[in-house]
Design an enzyme around this catalytic site. Structure first.
Site, PDB file in Angstrom:
ATOM      1  N   PHE A   1       6.747  -0.494  -7.068  1.00 10.13           N
ATOM      2  CA  PHE A   1       7.886  -0.743  -6.176  1.00 10.13           C
ATOM      3  C   PHE A   1       7.978  -2.176  -5.653  1.00 10.13           C
ATOM      4  O   PHE A   1       8.906  -2.508  -4.927  1.00 10.13           O
ATOM      5  CB  PHE A   1       7.998   0.294  -5.049  1.00 10.13           C
ATOM      6  CG  PHE A   1       6.750   0.663  -4.301  1.00 10.13           C
ATOM      7  CD1 PHE A   1       5.878  -0.292  -3.802  1.00 10.13           C
ATOM      8  CD2 PHE A   1       6.481   2.004  -4.037  1.00 10.13           C
ATOM      9  CE1 PHE A   1       4.755   0.072  -3.075  1.00 10.13           C
ATOM     10  CE2 PHE A   1       5.344   2.386  -3.301  1.00 10.13           C
ATOM     11  CZ  PHE A   1       4.483   1.402  -2.835  1.00 10.13           C
TER      12      PHE A   1
ATOM     13  N   HIS B   1       4.173   2.648   5.961  1.00 13.55           N
ATOM     14  CA  HIS B   1       3.026   2.387   6.857  1.00 13.55           C
ATOM     15  C   HIS B   1       1.812   1.811   6.116  1.00 13.55           C
ATOM     16  O   HIS B   1       0.900   1.301   6.735  1.00 13.55           O
ATOM     17  CB  HIS B   1       2.657   3.653   7.641  1.00 13.55           C
ATOM     18  CG  HIS B   1       1.897   4.694   6.874  1.00 13.55           C
ATOM     19  ND1 HIS B   1       1.268   5.759   7.470  1.00 13.55           N
ATOM     20  CD2 HIS B   1       1.669   4.857   5.536  1.00 13.55           C
ATOM     21  CE1 HIS B   1       0.679   6.508   6.553  1.00 13.55           C
ATOM     22  NE2 HIS B   1       0.914   5.988   5.373  1.00 13.55           N
TER      23      HIS B   1
ATOM     24  N   ARG C   1       7.785   8.656   1.874  1.00 12.89           N
ATOM     25  CA  ARG C   1       6.964   9.373   2.868  1.00 12.89           C
ATOM     26  C   ARG C   1       5.569   8.756   2.895  1.00 12.89           C
ATOM     27  O   ARG C   1       4.898   8.676   1.876  1.00 12.89           O
ATOM     28  CB  ARG C   1       6.865  10.868   2.516  1.00 12.89           C
ATOM     29  CG  ARG C   1       6.253  11.676   3.658  1.00 12.89           C
ATOM     30  CD  ARG C   1       6.062  13.124   3.311  1.00 12.89           C
ATOM     31  NE  ARG C   1       4.802  13.336   2.617  1.00 12.89           N
ATOM     32  CZ  ARG C   1       4.133  14.493   2.591  1.00 12.89           C
ATOM     33  NH1 ARG C   1       4.628  15.545   3.197  1.00 12.89           N
ATOM     34  NH2 ARG C   1       3.006  14.608   1.921  1.00 12.89           N
TER      35      ARG C   1
ATOM     36  N   GLY D   1       6.835   6.640  -4.598  1.00 15.42           N
ATOM     37  CA  GLY D   1       5.430   6.707  -4.181  1.00 15.42           C
ATOM     38  C   GLY D   1       5.086   8.160  -3.907  1.00 15.42           C
ATOM     39  O   GLY D   1       4.550   8.526  -2.860  1.00 15.42           O
TER      40      GLY D   1
ATOM     41  N   ASP E   1       5.730   6.788  -9.154  1.00 11.89           N
ATOM     42  CA  ASP E   1       4.469   6.277  -8.591  1.00 11.89           C
ATOM     43  C   ASP E   1       3.829   5.419  -9.686  1.00 11.89           C
ATOM     44  O   ASP E   1       4.411   5.232 -10.776  1.00 11.89           O
ATOM     45  CB  ASP E   1       3.544   7.439  -8.157  1.00 11.89           C
ATOM     46  CG  ASP E   1       2.583   7.035  -7.021  1.00 11.89           C
ATOM     47  OD1 ASP E   1       1.801   6.082  -7.239  1.00 11.89           O
ATOM     48  OD2 ASP E   1       2.611   7.658  -5.953  1.00 11.89           O
TER      49      ASP E   1
HETATM   50  C1  LIG Z   1      -0.168   7.064   1.390  1.00 13.03           C
HETATM   51  S1  LIG Z   1       0.252   7.561  -0.226  1.00 13.03           S
HETATM   52  C2  LIG Z   1       1.681   8.553   0.113  1.00 13.03           C
HETATM   53  C3  LIG Z   1       1.968   9.509  -0.980  1.00 13.03           C
HETATM   54  C4  LIG Z   1       3.115  10.492  -0.728  1.00 13.03           C
HETATM   55  N1  LIG Z   1       4.384   9.838  -0.552  1.00 13.03           N
HETATM   56  C5  LIG Z   1       2.799  11.389   0.435  1.00 13.03           C
HETATM   57  O1  LIG Z   1       3.480  11.313   1.475  1.00 13.03           O
HETATM   58  O2  LIG Z   1       1.863  12.177   0.331  1.00 13.03           O
HETATM   59  C6  LIG Z   1       0.899   6.081  -0.946  1.00 13.03           C
HETATM   60  C7  LIG Z   1       1.382   6.211  -2.365  1.00 13.03           C
HETATM   61  O3  LIG Z   1       1.915   4.940  -2.789  1.00 13.03           O
HETATM   62  C8  LIG Z   1       1.558   4.759  -4.163  1.00 13.03           C
HETATM   63  N2  LIG Z   1       1.615   3.315  -4.482  1.00 13.03           N
HETATM   64  C9  LIG Z   1       0.757   2.349  -4.099  1.00 13.03           C
HETATM   65  N3  LIG Z   1       1.127   1.164  -4.587  1.00 13.03           N
HETATM   66  C10 LIG Z   1       2.253   1.375  -5.311  1.00 13.03           C
HETATM   67  C11 LIG Z   1       3.126   0.533  -6.061  1.00 13.03           C
HETATM   68  N4  LIG Z   1       2.897  -0.781  -6.151  1.00 13.03           N
HETATM   69  N5  LIG Z   1       4.208   1.080  -6.663  1.00 13.03           N
HETATM   70  C12 LIG Z   1       4.432   2.436  -6.567  1.00 13.03           C
HETATM   71  N6  LIG Z   1       3.638   3.286  -5.872  1.00 13.03           N
HETATM   72  C13 LIG Z   1       2.563   2.761  -5.255  1.00 13.03           C
HETATM   73  C14 LIG Z   1       0.160   5.334  -4.213  1.00 13.03           C
HETATM   74  O4  LIG Z   1      -0.246   5.606  -5.536  1.00 13.03           O
HETATM   75  C15 LIG Z   1       0.305   6.579  -3.348  1.00 13.03           C
HETATM   76  O5  LIG Z   1       0.703   7.694  -4.088  1.00 13.03           O
END
Ligand SMILES: C[S@@+](CC[C@H](N)C(=O)[O-])C[C@H]1O[C@@H](n2cnc3c(N)ncnc32)[C@H](O)[C@@H]1O
Length: 451
Positions: A312, A339, A335, A257, A280
């Site tokens: 994921f 949450h 990261r 992610g 991602d």
């Molecule tokens: C709150 S952001 C955090 C991004 C990064 N880890 C950071 O700390 O800046 C959540 C991330 O989860 C990804 N995400 C959401 N659903 C997902 C999924 N089903 N599989 C993989 N990634 C996903 C989003 O695209 C986004 O980049």
């Protein structure tokens, strides 16, 4: 401690912590910031802000506690209910006031400003006055406003500004219907992501699905959200972990992610020996590749980073059992991911990540860690910092962003920030054991390994 002794102790904490913060600014920039400064201080976007954040956590917590003790209670409680700073900030950012004021150090009269943004001047003047009263923009002369160090955050080029905009424009819509979602049967007891308060509000405008479906719909909205994720890191001081975790001993990192490389890109720049895999959703990785090509072309040319799409919930990240990753001793990173999800979904993600870990691998969960507000619960802090008496043990208002963030996660995703005990239980149910906590003054890194 008597009431008077408590007040004296709070005053002492305020004095000492303010002096610590002043010393931090002097150490990094040889000067201290002022409210009417027109530039950022060299410390404002440093990677390692742990010492400053520790001092400011005490300062903000003790100041608020002192004010809440000495002010009439009705005065304090109405302050809780009638803070419209978010609405005024939202107007300033959407009307690009800080961009317009850029290059005008002597300021612009509100009549001229109002004409440029097509607002009625009396109304704009009241908004500017609210913000200037909180130290954001300077009223350099009567009704003449200029940018300052705080209002620079509202410029359209600012990544934290993108996050401010999401809160003022979107999250606030969820906050406004919180009561309805607590009382309508379909929403009241649900922890489905598509039953979050913001989704309740957006469904009335035709949205189907959850927050990340809404992101998928619109390239511009998604681009701004991922810039906001860089901004969130700046706000939380998350890059401190580059200085407080033994990255020298790590060789391979899978950022699960990863967004556009909000963490892994600075990590790759600081530790060029690392081999990084960013995972991602496919549409996010398209944007990520552009960002890396612009900001870290050397990592791409050196094949130090690869991009592998991942959902994921449906599959595991790159596999620790693969020969390459076992020998490279894979470290997985989540990261600001756990949450975003209620317990059921968070458990699936952790189980899928666990499958990818080899015996020597580690999983690093980097999030806020909440704590209860009574001193009896301090034993459960497990090594995380506890505020000195007579402060509230969780630093009270000194840690307010993490408790607000807990609500943000609820409003947007029907999810939450977690206590250490919550995270240990979630990890343990997925076959993971907590090894170590790295307390970074605002956020924390929880290091897990296979149980
Ligand atoms: C709150 S952001 C955090 C991004 C990064 N880890 C950071 O700390 O800046 C959540 C991330 O989860 C990804 N995400 C959401 N659903 C997902 C999924 N089903 N599989 C993989 N990634 C996903 C989003 O695209 C986004 O980049």
């Amino acid at each position: 401690m008597s009431g008077e002794a408590q007040l004296e102790a709070l005053l002492e904490i305020i004095n000492t912590s303010a002096r610590q913060a002043i010393a931090e600014y002097k150490n990094r920039g040889n000067s201290v910031p002022t409210l009417d400064a027109t530039e950022f201080h060299p410390l404002d976007f440093q990677e390692d802000t742990v010492a400053l954040k520790k001092a400011v956590r005490l300062l903000e917590g003790a100041c608020q506690q002192l004010c809440a003790t000495l002010a009439p209670p009705q005065h304090t409680v109405i302050n809780f209910a009638q803070s419209y700073d978010w609405a005024c900030t939202g107007v300033a950012i959407r009307a690009r006031i800080a961009d317009i004021l850029d290059g005008h150090p002597k300021g612009i009269h509100v009549s001229e400003l109002a004409e440029m943004v097509h607002f009625e001047k009396g109304k704009l003047s009241r908004i500017m006055r609210v913000l200037a009263s909180k130290g954001c923009f300077t009223e350099v002369d009567t009704d003449v406003f200029a940018n300052n160090r705080l209002s620079l955050i509202l410029k359209s080029s600012s990544n934290p500004g993108c996050l401010v905009r999401i809160h003022a424009q979107d999250v606030s819509q969820g906050a406004a219907v919180l009561y309805e979602t607590l009382t309508e049967p379909e929403y009241a007891t649900s922890y489905d992501p598509d039953k979050a308060p913001l989704i309740y509000a957006l469904k009335k405008k035709g949205l189907k699905g959850s927050f990340f479906d809404w992101m998928k719909e619109d390239d511009e909205r998604r681009e701004s959200y991922h810039r906001a994720m860089i901004g969130l890191g700046d706000i939380m001081g998350s890059l401190s972990v580059l200085h407080h975790y033994p990255w020298d001993t790590v060789s391979t990192v899978c950022d699960v992610g990863a967004s556009i490389g909000t963490f892994s890109l600075p990590l790759a720049k600081k530790y060029p020996h690392l081999k990084i895999t960013d995972q991602d959703l496919p549409e996010v990785l398209v944007q990520a590749k552009d960002v890396w090509a612009k900001d870290a072309p050397e990592a791409l040319q050196g094949q130090r980073v690869e991009f592998i799409p991942l959902n994921f919930f449906e599959e595991s990240p790159v596999h620790g059992k693969d020969v390459y990753y076992v020998s490279a001793n894979l470290y997985s990173l989540l990261r600001n991911i756990i949450h975003d999800w209620p317990d059921a979904e968070a458990a699936i993600i952790l189980r899928n990540v666990r499958k990818a870990l080899a015996p020597h691998s580690r999983l690093l969960i980097h999030d806020y860690v909440l704590a209860n507000v009574n001193r009896k619960s301090v034993a459960e802090y497990m090594g995380a910092d506890v505020a000195p008496e007579p402060m509230l043990p969780n630093f009270g208002a000194g840690n307010s962003r993490m408790y607000q963030q807990d609500l943000n996660m609820w409003f947007i995703h029907n999810a939450k920030e977690r206590t250490l005990a919550d995270s240990i239980a979630l990890g343990s149910a997925a076959g993971l054991r907590l090894e170590k906590v790295y307390d970074l003054a605002e956020s924390a890194v929880l290091e897990f390994r296979l149980a």
